[in-house]
Design a protein around this motif. Structure first.
Motif, PDB file in Angstrom:
ATOM      1  N   LEU A 263       0.821  -1.211   0.000  1.00 61.04           N
ATOM      2  CA  LEU A 263       0.000   0.000   0.000  1.00 61.04           C
ATOM      3  C   LEU A 263       0.854   1.259   0.000  1.00 61.04           C
ATOM      4  O   LEU A 263       0.573   2.220  -0.713  1.00 61.04           O
ATOM      5  N   GLU A 264       1.907   1.243   0.812  1.00 63.18           N
ATOM      6  CA  GLU A 264       2.753   2.424   0.936  1.00 63.18           C
ATOM      7  C   GLU A 264       3.405   2.795  -0.384  1.00 63.18           C
ATOM      8  O   GLU A 264       3.539   3.971  -0.713  1.00 63.18           O
ATOM      9  N   ARG A 265       3.804   1.799  -1.165  1.00 60.19           N
ATOM     10  CA  ARG A 265       4.572   2.056  -2.378  1.00 60.19           C
ATOM     11  C   ARG A 265       3.700   2.067  -3.632  1.00 60.19           C
ATOM     12  O   ARG A 265       4.212   2.271  -4.725  1.00 60.19           O
ATOM     13  N   ALA A 266       2.404   1.851  -3.502  1.00 58.35           N
ATOM     14  CA  ALA A 266       1.508   1.869  -4.653  1.00 58.35           C
ATOM     15  C   ALA A 266       1.139   3.307  -4.989  1.00 58.35           C
ATOM     16  O   ALA A 266       1.553   4.261  -4.322  1.00 58.35           O
ATOM     17  N   THR A 267       0.351   3.453  -6.018  1.00 55.20           N
ATOM     18  CA  THR A 267      -0.213   4.757  -6.372  1.00 55.20           C
ATOM     19  C   THR A 267      -1.708   4.732  -6.093  1.00 55.20           C
ATOM     20  O   THR A 267      -2.299   3.676  -5.860  1.00 55.20           O
ATOM     21  N   PRO A 271      -4.649  -0.906  -8.996  1.00 55.77           N
ATOM     22  CA  PRO A 271      -5.781  -1.795  -8.737  1.00 55.77           C
ATOM     23  C   PRO A 271      -5.446  -2.781  -7.623  1.00 55.77           C
ATOM     24  O   PRO A 271      -4.288  -3.071  -7.353  1.00 55.77           O
ATOM     25  N   GLY A 272      -6.467  -3.303  -6.985  1.00 54.65           N
ATOM     26  CA  GLY A 272      -6.257  -4.353  -5.996  1.00 54.65           C
ATOM     27  C   GLY A 272      -5.980  -3.881  -4.594  1.00 54.65           C
ATOM     28  O   GLY A 272      -5.739  -4.696  -3.702  1.00 54.65           O
ATOM     29  N   TRP A 276      -5.577  -5.936  -0.939  1.00 55.77           N
ATOM     30  CA  TRP A 276      -4.384  -5.960  -0.092  1.00 55.77           C
ATOM     31  C   TRP A 276      -4.756  -5.688   1.366  1.00 55.77           C
ATOM     32  O   TRP A 276      -4.237  -6.344   2.277  1.00 55.77           O
ATOM     33  N   ILE A 277      -5.649  -4.710   1.581  1.00 57.05           N
ATOM     34  CA  ILE A 277      -6.082  -4.415   2.947  1.00 57.05           C
ATOM     35  C   ILE A 277      -6.806  -5.618   3.538  1.00 57.05           C
ATOM     36  O   ILE A 277      -6.562  -6.009   4.684  1.00 57.05           O
ATOM     37  N   ARG A 278      -7.665  -6.222   2.748  1.00 60.03           N
ATOM     38  CA  ARG A 278      -8.405  -7.396   3.227  1.00 60.03           C
ATOM     39  C   ARG A 278      -7.457  -8.547   3.552  1.00 60.03           C
ATOM     40  O   ARG A 278      -7.625  -9.224   4.583  1.00 60.03           O
ATOM     41  N   ARG A 313     -12.968  -6.287  -5.229  1.00 62.26           N
ATOM     42  CA  ARG A 313     -13.083  -5.805  -6.608  1.00 62.26           C
ATOM     43  C   ARG A 313     -13.398  -4.314  -6.691  1.00 62.26           C
ATOM     44  O   ARG A 313     -13.358  -3.731  -7.773  1.00 62.26           O
ATOM     45  N   SER A 314     -13.699  -3.708  -5.559  1.00 59.37           N
ATOM     46  CA  SER A 314     -14.072  -2.293  -5.549  1.00 59.37           C
ATOM     47  C   SER A 314     -12.934  -1.459  -4.986  1.00 59.37           C
ATOM     48  O   SER A 314     -12.151  -1.920  -4.154  1.00 59.37           O
ATOM     49  N   ALA A 315     -12.834  -0.230  -5.455  1.00 58.33           N
ATOM     50  CA  ALA A 315     -11.774   0.659  -4.977  1.00 58.33           C
ATOM     51  C   ALA A 315     -12.015   1.044  -3.522  1.00 58.33           C
ATOM     52  O   ALA A 315     -13.161   1.178  -3.085  1.00 58.33           O
TER      53      ALA A 315
END
Length: 348
Positions: A263-267, A271-272, A276-278, A313-315
């Motif tokens: 999460l920290e290094r994503a933008t 997607p997804g 990742w949190i789940r 599947r949702s943002a």
């Protein structure tokens, strides 16, 4: 006569044009050397790029002379070719960095900064690549080691003056790339991961910090929610590690930290992120169940229901309430079962 002469002149002009078209004008063609310079020789074997990567890292590590730009550029170029099956865009970014590194003066400070930028590009790309089920744990650990080794590099020091850190970073990059391609990591990382060795403080202190970070997820503006969620997952990992006195929950802690790093290094457009949190919270609930002797409880059931309520599947921006509920339910379950958590999973 004037009209006839004009027509004759026109006919001669049309005849000249037709002759040129019939004969054909010479078409400029590129020399063979020009064509091949634009198209890199294709690999005969997909595994060849991985072998080149291993060889280039070994060459840099075994070098006794001052580090040359071409050697470091060779490693980055090998990384670029190795990630081609995973991301063509990342290959192009790495090739551009290889060119800049190769053009930097020998023993120059820009080399360290360019290498850190290279590892950042690689890490951002690899965190989006799913691991095979059999290598998932090793892959997550490899990415964590890559992130740690990148942080150990000092942009204000010459790479020649930090050869151990350089070697560690290059080996970690190669290992993570091999695993992402379905191979076996070629290098042994001599320096152990130090993340778990950091003094975390008592469980009660980590619980309080996790509560603060989780509360921040609800207060922070939408554009900063990704980093806030990453901090919340990392705090949950520290809280579980503080409770895990017998070191039996390292897999769940590692999964939480991996998803936090992702999460920290994503933008914001990656997607997804909800998945990742789940996944991180699912690992936290699994850890809590183990810490509770493998037995269920209303608190654990509530946390599990909240985690399942996150739609992969949702943002995250469309389900902030669901994510906040899952984070709160998870930390509340740990707080309610604090005595069992503090003793560790002794009944396993």
């Amino acid at each position: 006569m004037t009209l006839l002469a004009s027509q004759a002149t026109r006919l001669r002009w049309l005849f000249m044009v037709a002759s040129v078209v019939a004969c054909g004008a010479p078409t400029p063609t590129a020399a063979p050397s020009q064509v091949t310079s634009r198209q890199e020789r294709p690999l005969r074997d997909p595994a060849e790029s991985l072998q080149r990567l291993e060889d280039s890292v070994t060459e840099v590590e075994s070098a006794t002379d001052p580090l040359a730009g071409r050697q470091l550029a060779g490693v980055v170029q090998a990384l670029a070719r190795s990630v081609e099956p995973l991301s063509h865009a990342s290959r192009l970014r790495l090739e551009a960095l290889a060119s800049r590194i190769g053009g930097a003066p020998v023993r120059s400070l820009p080399q360290a900064g360019l290498l850190k930028e290279t590892l950042q590009v690689l890490l951002e790309m690899l965190t989006r690549v799913p691991a095979t089920p059999s290598a998932e744990r090793a892959y997550h650990e490899a990415l964590r080691r890559l992130a740690e080794s990148r942080e150990q590099l000092d942009e204000l020091r010459l790479l020649d003056d930090q050869r151990p850190q350089l070697g560690e970073a290059l080996r970690a990059a190669a290992n993570a790339t091999f695993l992402a391609r379905g191979g076996e990591p070629p290098f042994r990382l001599a320096t152990p991961s130090t993340r778990e060795k950091v003094a975390l403080g008592p469980f009660s202190e980590q619980l309080a910090r996790a509560r603060r970070d989780i509360a921040e997820v609800a207060r922070i503006p939408l554009m900063g929610s990704r980093l806030a969620s990453a901090r919340a997952l990392a705090s949950l990992a520290d809280m579980i590690a503080a409770a895990d006195t017998q070191q039996l929950l390292t897999q769940q802690v590692g999964e939480l930290r991996f998803q936090a790093t992702r999460l920290e290094r994503a933008t914001e457009a990656s997607p997804g992120r909800a998945g990742w949190i789940r996944a991180g919270l699912r690992a936290a609930v699994d850890a809590l169940t183990l810490a509770n002797g493998g037995q269920r409880s209303p608190w654990i059931d509530e946390a599990q229901r909240a985690v399942v309520g996150i739609d992969e599947r949702s943002a995250p921006s469309f389900q902030r309430a669901a994510i906040q509920d899952a984070l709160r339910a998870t930390v509340d379950a740990f707080a309610a079962l604090a005595p069992a958590s503090s003793r560790g999973p002794s009944q396993l």
